[in-house]
Design a protein around this motif. Structure first.
Motif, PDB file in Angstrom:
ATOM      1  N   LEU A   1      68.079 -15.936  -0.913  1.00 39.01           N
ATOM      2  CA  LEU A   1      66.911 -16.039  -0.036  1.00 39.01           C
ATOM      3  C   LEU A   1      67.294 -15.800   1.420  1.00 39.01           C
ATOM      4  O   LEU A   1      66.577 -15.119   2.166  1.00 39.01           O
ATOM      5  N   ARG A   2      68.431 -16.352   1.834  1.00 44.37           N
ATOM      6  CA  ARG A   2      68.879 -16.137   3.208  1.00 44.37           C
ATOM      7  C   ARG A   2      69.199 -14.667   3.467  1.00 44.37           C
ATOM      8  O   ARG A   2      68.918 -14.141   4.551  1.00 44.37           O
TER       9      ARG A   2
ATOM     10  N   GLN B   1      59.353 -20.674   2.009  1.00 41.65           N
ATOM     11  CA  GLN B   1      58.579 -19.442   1.798  1.00 41.65           C
ATOM     12  C   GLN B   1      58.509 -19.079   0.314  1.00 41.65           C
ATOM     13  O   GLN B   1      57.510 -18.538  -0.148  1.00 41.65           O
TER      14      GLN B   1
ATOM     15  N   THR C   1      62.981 -26.318  -4.096  1.00 40.74           N
ATOM     16  CA  THR C   1      61.817 -27.202  -4.114  1.00 40.74           C
ATOM     17  C   THR C   1      62.027 -28.389  -5.045  1.00 40.74           C
ATOM     18  O   THR C   1      61.686 -29.531  -4.715  1.00 40.74           O
TER      19      THR C   1
ATOM     20  N   PRO D   1      69.507 -20.098  -2.911  1.00 42.13           N
ATOM     21  CA  PRO D   1      69.356 -20.127  -1.451  1.00 42.13           C
ATOM     22  C   PRO D   1      70.133 -19.021  -0.740  1.00 42.13           C
ATOM     23  O   PRO D   1      69.644 -18.461   0.254  1.00 42.13           O
TER      24      PRO D   1
ATOM     25  N   LYS E   1      64.417 -14.870   4.062  1.00 40.57           N
ATOM     26  CA  LYS E   1      63.395 -15.873   3.742  1.00 40.57           C
ATOM     27  C   LYS E   1      63.745 -17.213   4.389  1.00 40.57           C
ATOM     28  O   LYS E   1      64.910 -17.625   4.412  1.00 40.57           O
ATOM     29  N   LYS E   2      62.731 -17.889   4.889  1.00 34.40           N
ATOM     30  CA  LYS E   2      62.909 -19.212   5.470  1.00 34.40           C
ATOM     31  C   LYS E   2      62.666 -20.281   4.402  1.00 34.40           C
ATOM     32  O   LYS E   2      62.007 -20.020   3.401  1.00 34.40           O
ATOM     33  N   PRO E   3      63.190 -21.487   4.616  1.00 40.38           N
ATOM     34  CA  PRO E   3      62.948 -22.567   3.651  1.00 40.38           C
ATOM     35  C   PRO E   3      61.457 -22.768   3.396  1.00 40.38           C
ATOM     36  O   PRO E   3      60.667 -22.836   4.333  1.00 40.38           O
TER      37      PRO E   3
ATOM     38  N   GLY F   1      70.911 -26.870  -0.946  1.00 37.19           N
ATOM     39  CA  GLY F   1      69.637 -26.156  -0.991  1.00 37.19           C
ATOM     40  C   GLY F   1      68.443 -27.087  -0.937  1.00 37.19           C
ATOM     41  O   GLY F   1      67.417 -26.773  -0.310  1.00 37.19           O
TER      42      GLY F   1
ATOM     43  N   GLN G   1      68.233 -28.486   2.671  1.00 37.49           N
ATOM     44  CA  GLN G   1      67.740 -27.468   3.598  1.00 37.49           C
ATOM     45  C   GLN G   1      66.335 -26.978   3.242  1.00 37.49           C
ATOM     46  O   GLN G   1      65.766 -26.145   3.937  1.00 37.49           O
ATOM     47  N   LYS G   2      65.810 -27.496   2.120  1.00 32.29           N
ATOM     48  CA  LYS G   2      64.463 -27.195   1.625  1.00 32.29           C
ATOM     49  C   LYS G   2      64.300 -25.750   1.141  1.00 32.29           C
ATOM     50  O   LYS G   2      63.192 -25.232   1.064  1.00 32.29           O
ATOM     51  N   TYR G   3      65.410 -25.115   0.796  1.00 38.04           N
ATOM     52  CA  TYR G   3      65.333 -23.827   0.106  1.00 38.04           C
ATOM     53  C   TYR G   3      64.993 -24.034  -1.365  1.00 38.04           C
ATOM     54  O   TYR G   3      64.392 -23.168  -2.001  1.00 38.04           O
TER      55      TYR G   3
END
Length: 335
Positions: free
Chosen positions: A249-250, A258, A280, A246, A254-256, A273, A276-278
């Protein structure tokens, strides 16, 4: 029927009724004290003290040690196979009842050491990463395995990623350990399953440096993301790296959701993570069992000559929809 027979039958019936009315006698334990009293086990925990991929294993071993009265000596290696072999030699010199290893160095490296242990009467059992040949050779003497079926664990993680929307033709990175014979099965299972579904998978090997310090994965992942703008998913079977995805990604904006992310274990950063839905899905190895069960194996084999038990400690994933229910147990170092 004569009065004598009737009286006899009545006496018998009364006797049975009285017998049935008595409270059942409790089965007596086989020992006066704890089952493992006087025993010692040297136990390889794998990572670093208290980290997300290690703490629950420590807790499980400590609880089993307390329950059985066996002394547990913890060993930490930062997942370095050479350190694990050195620790085995140190444990061997102490002549404990048992040694519990994580099998990352592999069967060939461990074989002569385990042979020495067995020759001196020290039971060896395995957790987290299996040693199939050792199990075959010494299973009757108590060498078991408590951990995930590695290849299947990778498959399960990949299936969760596919269920989340990853599809044929999509691009994915599988960032894993591919240079260790047994341990690599987990990442191979993940990559193979995605490839069979038509996903275009790039395999990137985790270096020994990242293996020991997962924060070093962040710039590597950032660079990969920036050079692959069409990337749809990241998969790994490294518990430490999972928690740092995560952050990468930040950093690239990138958004959660994506990027579909499939990982492993329940480190604090991985939990965040998920919430926050980063992330899956993450494979839940139930690491507490990987600590508790090897200690239990040691006690049962040393006390009663039980053979090795092969137990799969993980068969599912945790997702943003399921993680909150586990938080109280995670805070206690159990999940």
């Amino acid at each position: 029927m004569t009065k004598v027979k009737a009286s006899l039958l009545a006496s018998v019936a009364f006797g049975f009724a009285a017998l049935l009315a008595r409270p059942a006698l409790a089965t007596q334990p086989t020992t006066n004290g704890p089952l493992g009293q006087g025993m010692t086990i040297y136990m390889q925990m794998g990572g670093n003290p208290g980290d997300g991929a290690t703490l629950a294993r420590q807790t499980g071993a400590a609880d089993a040690g307390h329950a059985f009265g066996i002394k547990v000596v913890e060993q930490f290696s930062a997942w370095n196979p050479e350190t694990m072999l050195t620790q085995f030699r140190q444990a061997l010199a102490a002549r404990p009842t048992c040694i519990a290893v994580t099998g990352h160095p592999g069967d060939p490296a461990f074989a002569p050491l385990i042979a020495k242990a067995e020759a001196q009467g020290t039971i060896v059992t395995v957790g987290n990463t299996p040693l199939p040949e050792a199990e075959k050779a010494y299973g009757e003497k108590g060498t078991g395995y408590a951990g995930v079926d590695l290849y299947v664990g990778g498959e399960i993680t990949a299936q969760a990623m596919l269920a989340a929307g990853l599809k044929s033709g999509d691009e994915a990175l599988e960032y894993g350990v591919f240079n260790e014979t047994t341990r690599s099965q987990s990442d191979r299972g993940l990559a193979d399953t995605l490839e069979k579904a038509g996903v275009k998978v790039t395999k990137l090997n985790i270096s020994p440096q990242v293996d020991s310090d997962s924060s070093l994965a962040v710039p590597i992942l950032v660079a990969f993301l920036e050079s692959h703008p069409n990337l749809r998913a990241i998969g790994t079977q490294h518990g430490g790296v999972t928690g740092f995805i995560p952050q990468a990604l930040r950093q690239v904006g990138k958004k959660p959701g994506q990027i579909i992310v499939g990982g492993i274990d329940l480190a604090p950063s991985t939990i965040a993570g998920l919430q926050q839905k980063y992330i899956t899905a993450t494979l839940d190895q139930q690491l507490y069992l990987q600590g508790f069960l090897p200690v239990t194996q040691c006690v049962l084999s040393a006390k009663y000559n039980f053979a090795g038990l092969n137990i799969n400690t993980g068969a599912g994933v945790q997702t943003p929809a399921t993680i909150d229910a586990l938080i109280p147990l995670i805070k206690r170092g159990i999940r």
